[in-house]
Design a protein around this motif. Structure first.
Motif, PDB file in Angstrom:
ATOM      1  N   LYS A 184       0.859  -1.184   0.000  1.00  0.00           N
ATOM      2  CA  LYS A 184       0.000   0.000   0.000  1.00  0.00           C
ATOM      3  C   LYS A 184       0.897   1.237   0.000  1.00  0.00           C
ATOM      4  O   LYS A 184       1.943   1.247   0.645  1.00  0.00           O
ATOM      5  CB  LYS A 184      -0.915   0.025   1.220  1.00  0.00           C
ATOM      6  N   VAL A 185       0.464   2.253  -0.721  1.00  0.00           N
ATOM      7  CA  VAL A 185       1.216   3.503  -0.822  1.00  0.00           C
ATOM      8  C   VAL A 185       0.244   4.646  -0.617  1.00  0.00           C
ATOM      9  O   VAL A 185      -0.880   4.620  -1.142  1.00  0.00           O
ATOM     10  CB  VAL A 185       1.902   3.636  -2.201  1.00  0.00           C
ATOM     11  N   GLY A 186       0.643   5.661   0.160  1.00  0.00           N
ATOM     12  CA  GLY A 186      -0.232   6.807   0.363  1.00  0.00           C
ATOM     13  C   GLY A 186       0.473   7.936   1.083  1.00  0.00           C
ATOM     14  O   GLY A 186       1.539   7.764   1.684  1.00  0.00           O
ATOM     15  N   TRP A 187      -0.164   9.096   1.050  1.00  0.00           N
ATOM     16  CA  TRP A 187       0.407  10.314   1.612  1.00  0.00           C
ATOM     17  C   TRP A 187      -0.031  10.541   3.053  1.00  0.00           C
ATOM     18  O   TRP A 187      -1.141  10.182   3.443  1.00  0.00           O
ATOM     19  CB  TRP A 187      -0.027  11.533   0.798  1.00  0.00           C
ATOM     20  N   TYR A 188       0.842  11.130   3.809  1.00  0.00           N
ATOM     21  CA  TYR A 188       0.485  11.783   5.074  1.00  0.00           C
ATOM     22  C   TYR A 188       1.133  13.157   5.007  1.00  0.00           C
ATOM     23  O   TYR A 188       2.354  13.302   5.078  1.00  0.00           O
ATOM     24  CB  TYR A 188       0.985  11.003   6.288  1.00  0.00           C
ATOM     25  N   HIS A 189       0.306  14.168   4.797  1.00  0.00           N
ATOM     26  CA  HIS A 189       0.775  15.541   4.590  1.00  0.00           C
ATOM     27  C   HIS A 189       1.739  15.577   3.396  1.00  0.00           C
ATOM     28  O   HIS A 189       1.342  15.172   2.303  1.00  0.00           O
ATOM     29  CB  HIS A 189       1.366  16.091   5.881  1.00  0.00           C
ATOM     30  N   ASP A 190       2.968  15.966   3.554  1.00  0.00           N
ATOM     31  CA  ASP A 190       3.864  16.092   2.395  1.00  0.00           C
ATOM     32  C   ASP A 190       4.826  14.918   2.263  1.00  0.00           C
ATOM     33  O   ASP A 190       5.823  15.018   1.531  1.00  0.00           O
ATOM     34  CB  ASP A 190       4.665  17.404   2.490  1.00  0.00           C
ATOM     35  N   THR A 191       4.545  13.819   2.945  1.00  0.00           N
ATOM     36  CA  THR A 191       5.420  12.652   2.900  1.00  0.00           C
ATOM     37  C   THR A 191       4.664  11.446   2.345  1.00  0.00           C
ATOM     38  O   THR A 191       3.519  11.196   2.738  1.00  0.00           O
ATOM     39  CB  THR A 191       5.978  12.321   4.294  1.00  0.00           C
ATOM     40  N   LEU A 192       5.305  10.735   1.437  1.00  0.00           N
ATOM     41  CA  LEU A 192       4.723   9.527   0.854  1.00  0.00           C
ATOM     42  C   LEU A 192       5.225   8.314   1.624  1.00  0.00           C
ATOM     43  O   LEU A 192       6.428   8.179   1.878  1.00  0.00           O
ATOM     44  CB  LEU A 192       5.126   9.417  -0.615  1.00  0.00           C
ATOM     45  N   TYR A 193       4.293   7.440   1.991  1.00  0.00           N
ATOM     46  CA  TYR A 193       4.615   6.257   2.789  1.00  0.00           C
ATOM     47  C   TYR A 193       4.275   4.986   2.029  1.00  0.00           C
ATOM     48  O   TYR A 193       3.379   4.970   1.175  1.00  0.00           O
ATOM     49  CB  TYR A 193       3.827   6.272   4.109  1.00  0.00           C
ATOM     50  N   ALA A 219       5.290  -1.714  -6.732  1.00  0.00           N
ATOM     51  CA  ALA A 219       5.505  -0.547  -5.873  1.00  0.00           C
ATOM     52  C   ALA A 219       5.692   0.719  -6.699  1.00  0.00           C
ATOM     53  O   ALA A 219       5.121   1.774  -6.383  1.00  0.00           O
ATOM     54  CB  ALA A 219       6.713  -0.785  -4.969  1.00  0.00           C
ATOM     55  N   LEU A 220       6.469   0.634  -7.760  1.00  0.00           N
ATOM     56  CA  LEU A 220       6.706   1.804  -8.603  1.00  0.00           C
ATOM     57  C   LEU A 220       5.420   2.294  -9.257  1.00  0.00           C
ATOM     58  O   LEU A 220       5.177   3.507  -9.354  1.00  0.00           O
ATOM     59  CB  LEU A 220       7.753   1.474  -9.666  1.00  0.00           C
ATOM     60  N   ASN A 221       4.583   1.359  -9.703  1.00  0.00           N
ATOM     61  CA  ASN A 221       3.298   1.752 -10.290  1.00  0.00           C
ATOM     62  C   ASN A 221       2.420   2.474  -9.270  1.00  0.00           C
ATOM     63  O   ASN A 221       1.761   3.474  -9.580  1.00  0.00           O
ATOM     64  CB  ASN A 221       2.568   0.524 -10.834  1.00  0.00           C
ATOM     65  N   LEU A 222       2.411   1.966  -8.028  1.00  0.00           N
ATOM     66  CA  LEU A 222       1.596   2.580  -6.977  1.00  0.00           C
ATOM     67  C   LEU A 222       2.126   3.960  -6.606  1.00  0.00           C
ATOM     68  O   LEU A 222       1.355   4.887  -6.349  1.00  0.00           O
ATOM     69  CB  LEU A 222       1.555   1.676  -5.748  1.00  0.00           C
ATOM     70  N   ILE A 223       3.444   4.105  -6.572  1.00  0.00           N
ATOM     71  CA  ILE A 223       4.056   5.405  -6.258  1.00  0.00           C
ATOM     72  C   ILE A 223       3.680   6.432  -7.327  1.00  0.00           C
ATOM     73  O   ILE A 223       3.285   7.561  -7.026  1.00  0.00           O
ATOM     74  CB  ILE A 223       5.584   5.260  -6.144  1.00  0.00           C
ATOM     75  N   GLU A 224       3.805   6.028  -8.580  1.00  0.00           N
ATOM     76  CA  GLU A 224       3.471   6.929  -9.685  1.00  0.00           C
ATOM     77  C   GLU A 224       1.996   7.327  -9.632  1.00  0.00           C
ATOM     78  O   GLU A 224       1.638   8.501  -9.827  1.00  0.00           O
ATOM     79  CB  GLU A 224       3.799   6.249 -11.013  1.00  0.00           C
ATOM     80  N   GLN A 225       1.154   6.360  -9.351  1.00  0.00           N
ATOM     81  CA  GLN A 225      -0.281   6.623  -9.256  1.00  0.00           C
ATOM     82  C   GLN A 225      -0.578   7.600  -8.115  1.00  0.00           C
ATOM     83  O   GLN A 225      -1.370   8.539  -8.269  1.00  0.00           O
ATOM     84  CB  GLN A 225      -1.029   5.306  -9.030  1.00  0.00           C
ATOM     85  N   ALA A 226       0.079   7.393  -6.957  1.00  0.00           N
ATOM     86  CA  ALA A 226      -0.155   8.257  -5.797  1.00  0.00           C
ATOM     87  C   ALA A 226       0.358   9.671  -6.030  1.00  0.00           C
ATOM     88  O   ALA A 226      -0.128  10.625  -5.403  1.00  0.00           O
ATOM     89  CB  ALA A 226       0.513   7.663  -4.553  1.00  0.00           C
ATOM     90  N   ASN A 227       1.327   9.812  -6.914  1.00  0.00           N
ATOM     91  CA  ASN A 227       1.945  11.119  -7.161  1.00  0.00           C
ATOM     92  C   ASN A 227       1.398  11.779  -8.422  1.00  0.00           C
ATOM     93  O   ASN A 227       2.104  12.532  -9.099  1.00  0.00           O
ATOM     94  CB  ASN A 227       3.472  10.973  -7.258  1.00  0.00           C
ATOM     95  N   MET A 273       6.578  10.040 -11.621  1.00  0.00           N
ATOM     96  CA  MET A 273       7.464   9.311 -10.734  1.00  0.00           C
ATOM     97  C   MET A 273       8.391  10.285 -10.005  1.00  0.00           C
ATOM     98  O   MET A 273       9.189  10.972 -10.648  1.00  0.00           O
ATOM     99  CB  MET A 273       8.295   8.292 -11.532  1.00  0.00           C
ATOM    100  N   PRO A 274       8.288  10.380  -8.680  1.00  0.00           N
ATOM    101  CA  PRO A 274       9.196  11.262  -7.949  1.00  0.00           C
ATOM    102  C   PRO A 274      10.592  10.651  -7.872  1.00  0.00           C
ATOM    103  O   PRO A 274      10.783   9.457  -8.140  1.00  0.00           O
ATOM    104  CB  PRO A 274       8.559  11.349  -6.559  1.00  0.00           C
ATOM    105  N   VAL A 275      11.560  11.446  -7.515  1.00  0.00           N
ATOM    106  CA  VAL A 275      12.929  10.968  -7.354  1.00  0.00           C
ATOM    107  C   VAL A 275      13.062  10.371  -5.958  1.00  0.00           C
ATOM    108  O   VAL A 275      12.987  11.083  -4.954  1.00  0.00           O
ATOM    109  CB  VAL A 275      13.947  12.108  -7.552  1.00  0.00           C
ATOM    110  N   ILE A 276      13.225   9.051  -5.891  1.00  0.00           N
ATOM    111  CA  ILE A 276      13.307   8.331  -4.621  1.00  0.00           C
ATOM    112  C   ILE A 276      14.665   7.652  -4.530  1.00  0.00           C
ATOM    113  O   ILE A 276      15.130   7.043  -5.499  1.00  0.00           O
ATOM    114  CB  ILE A 276      12.179   7.278  -4.501  1.00  0.00           C
ATOM    115  N   LYS A 277      15.290   7.730  -3.387  1.00  0.00           N
ATOM    116  CA  LYS A 277      16.577   7.078  -3.172  1.00  0.00           C
ATOM    117  C   LYS A 277      16.408   5.568  -3.293  1.00  0.00           C
ATOM    118  O   LYS A 277      15.533   4.967  -2.662  1.00  0.00           O
ATOM    119  CB  LYS A 277      17.127   7.448  -1.798  1.00  0.00           C
ATOM    120  N   GLY A 278      17.244   4.943  -4.123  1.00  0.00           N
ATOM    121  CA  GLY A 278      17.098   3.517  -4.413  1.00  0.00           C
ATOM    122  C   GLY A 278      17.172   2.644  -3.185  1.00  0.00           C
ATOM    123  O   GLY A 278      16.405   1.686  -3.037  1.00  0.00           O
ATOM    124  N   SER A 279      18.078   2.943  -2.249  1.00  0.00           N
ATOM    125  CA  SER A 279      18.237   2.111  -1.051  1.00  0.00           C
ATOM    126  C   SER A 279      17.008   2.198  -0.159  1.00  0.00           C
ATOM    127  O   SER A 279      16.616   1.207   0.479  1.00  0.00           O
ATOM    128  CB  SER A 279      19.477   2.540  -0.274  1.00  0.00           C
TER     129      SER A 279
END
Length: 321
Positions: A237-246, A267-275, A279-285
């Motif tokens: 599951k992927v979703g926002w809390y204020h300005d942070t994506l979880y 996960a990448l599809n869900l992140i893109e959908q939520a944003n 696709m935001p720039v997310i640290k790979g690690s």
């Protein structure tokens, strides 16, 4: 905000911390309910406690508390060990109406009205021939003090294990259905109470969804016949809390396994959908760690950059002389 704060204060005073009545997200587009992610709740294990005892006490699922505490022994946590109590949840990616059941999470979400969401741990069907079905259905009936007549298939299974079931179980505390039951539009499947509370949060039923007796006693009068029930399979599951994506991750269902690459792609599809489709720039690690470690705890993976207002240079008034 006042309603959300009041709800949090009331919940923190309750020992049943995960049979929750929660305010909906306080910002449009957000998906996280419960305590803000930085407000982590712990309880100290007592000498005689197992993790399962703590799960039952806080009405969490067995697997849920084990996932949240990967370095704590399930059966012999040392006295004084700080045990994490999940108290933040991302809402499933489904219409926010009626009842939504996320099977990998083994949790019910009930959208009671615009002011509150109820969420409860459940036990679900085994991974063999007794899986809990996916799909959309409805509550077609409610029964208080139900009786139970075991079907021939369950009687035969128990006989094969040397266990003889009674042909009929009258209403009462010894009835495997407990004191309350909802009938679903899928024939043969129920949401019901249980007299074996250690099975809540595990895959041990014959397909029905089992709830803690105290939870369903609270839940039963709220839900009307005809309420929609949407049963989904969302291990990520992927979703926002204020300005942070979880991101909140659970193990895959045994019958729908996935490789790391497949989970990462999901996960990448869900992140893109939520944003909003970008696709935001997310640290790979950070992303790799969130996908690999299925703890059931919301993990921050991205923070929107702060918008700095442009600096307006003041101009000296023209010299009229």
């Amino acid at each position: 905000m006042k309603t959300r704060l009041l709800t949090s204060l009331l919940l923190s005073a309750s020992t049943a911390a995960s049979a929750l009545t929660l305010a909906p997200p306080d910002r449009p587009g957000d998906s996280l309910i419960g305590n803000p992610p930085h407000e982590v709740k712990y309880v100290a294990a007592k000498e005689e406690d197992t993790l399962i005892d703590i799960a039952v006490n806080f009405r969490l699922g067995q697997d849920e508390i084990v996932l949240a505490n990967p370095y704590v022994d399930r059966w012999l946590p040392r006295a004084g060990t700080q045990v994490r109590i999940p108290s933040s949840f991302l809402l499933p990616n489904a219409p926010r109406e009626g009842i939504v059941v996320n099977l990998p999470e083994m949790r019910i979400y009930y959208y009671a009205d615009s002011r509150r969401i109820e969420t409860y741990a459940i036990g679900i069907g085994r991974e063999d021939n007794w899986k809990t079905p996916l799909g959309k259905t409805r509550i077609t009936g409610k029964t208080e003090n139900p009786s139970w007549t075991p079907p021939p298939s369950i009687i035969a299974e128990h006989l094969a294990d040397g266990d003889v079931l009674d042909p009929y179980y009258p209403p009462g505390p010894n009835n495997p259905l407990g004191l309350f039951a909802f009938r679903l539009g899928i024939p043969g499947y129920l949401i019901h109470s249980t007299n074996v509370v250690n099975g809540v949060g595990m895959r041990v039923s014959h397909g029905c969804m089992r709830m803690y007796p105290a939870d369903i006693e609270q839940f039963f009068p709220m839900v009307k016949v005809g309420t929609t029930v949407n049963i989904v399979n969302q291990p990520i599951k992927v979703g926002w809390y204020h300005d942070t994506l979880y991101m909140e991750v659970y193990p895959e269902m045994e019958e729908t396994p996935a490789t790391y690459e497949q989970r990462l792609h999901s996960a990448l599809n869900l992140i893109e959908q939520a944003n909003g489709g970008q696709m935001p720039v997310i640290k790979g690690s950070v992303l790799k760690n969130a996908v690999e470690k299925a703890t059931g705890i919301p993990v921050a993976i991205y923070e929107r950059p702060t918008q700095t207002p442009p600096v307006v240079q003041s101009q000296a008034a023209p010299n009229k002389n």
